[in-house]
Design an enzyme around this catalytic site. Sequence first.
Site, PDB file in Angstrom:
ATOM      1  N   GLY A  77       0.831  -1.195   0.000  1.00  0.00           N
ATOM      2  CA  GLY A  77       0.000   0.000   0.000  1.00  0.00           C
ATOM      3  C   GLY A  77       0.863   1.241   0.000  1.00  0.00           C
ATOM      4  N   CYS A  78       0.277   2.338   0.399  1.00  0.00           N
ATOM      5  CA  CYS A  78       0.978   3.621   0.418  1.00  0.00           C
ATOM      6  C   CYS A  78       2.267   3.514   1.207  1.00  0.00           C
ATOM      7  CB  CYS A  78       0.065   4.675   1.043  1.00  0.00           C
ATOM      8  SG  CYS A  78       0.827   6.284   1.210  1.00  0.00           S
ATOM      9  N   PHE A  79       3.364   3.975   0.611  1.00  0.00           N
ATOM     10  CA  PHE A  79       4.665   3.810   1.261  1.00  0.00           C
ATOM     11  C   PHE A  79       4.856   4.692   2.487  1.00  0.00           C
ATOM     12  CE2 PHE A  79       6.489   5.940  -2.858  1.00  0.00           C
ATOM     13  CZ  PHE A  79       5.931   7.171  -2.556  1.00  0.00           C
ATOM     14  N   TRP A  80       4.072   5.741   2.658  1.00  0.00           N
ATOM     15  CA  TRP A  80       4.240   6.629   3.822  1.00  0.00           C
ATOM     16  C   TRP A  80       4.036   5.889   5.133  1.00  0.00           C
ATOM     17  CZ3 TRP A  80       0.345  10.835   1.878  1.00  0.00           C
ATOM     18  CH2 TRP A  80       0.901  11.522   0.780  1.00  0.00           C
TER      19      TRP A  80
ATOM     20  N   HIS B 278      -2.056   2.280   7.549  1.00  0.00           N
ATOM     21  CA  HIS B 278      -1.268   1.199   8.141  1.00  0.00           C
ATOM     22  C   HIS B 278      -1.305   1.249   9.650  1.00  0.00           C
ATOM     23  CE1 HIS B 278       0.338   1.466   4.048  1.00  0.00           C
ATOM     24  NE2 HIS B 278       0.534   0.180   4.193  1.00  0.00           N
TER      25      HIS B 278
END
Length: 173
Positions: free
Chosen positions: A22-25, A170
């Site tokens: 998913g979003c790497f942040w 996350h």
Amino acid sequence: MAEQSAAQATERPTEVAILAGGCFWGMEELLRAIPGVLDTDVGYTGGWLEYPTYHDTHDSKSGHAESVRVVFDPTVLSFDTLLRDWFFRMHDPTTLNRQGNDIGTQYRSAIFYTTPAQQEIAERVKAEMQSSGLWKKPITTEVVPEAKWWSAEGYHQDYLQKNPGGYTCHWMR
């Protein structure tokens, strides 16, 4: 000569893991806090476009996954533990090309192994996680060879540290 030996003795062993979930942040923020993680870099991998940008990854235009390149000390954190206790618990590996509200192949779950040993461990841990009961639906995580790494733009690096109220999907499950 003694200086060189002292320098070698203080060097830590390192290994690299490349993970997409998913979003790497949000992934980077959780990964950076794990004991044994020495460095993180968010970027793009697994696609066909050379020199991708953040804009290029959206709407699945480049084939790349938003990923985190993790440098870790294997004497403190094993690849097995990184996957079992962290990676498979920090995102939902059962949602194909999606994490939360983020939809598209750039948000797929993938382990880009860097060695044959990592491939074996990733496939074994994935199977163990599937049979563990933690996830009720089939795990869709890809286990694929590493591909060319492209670091994301500077404003994406350490994003949630720079923007503490920023979006993340996350959390540890």
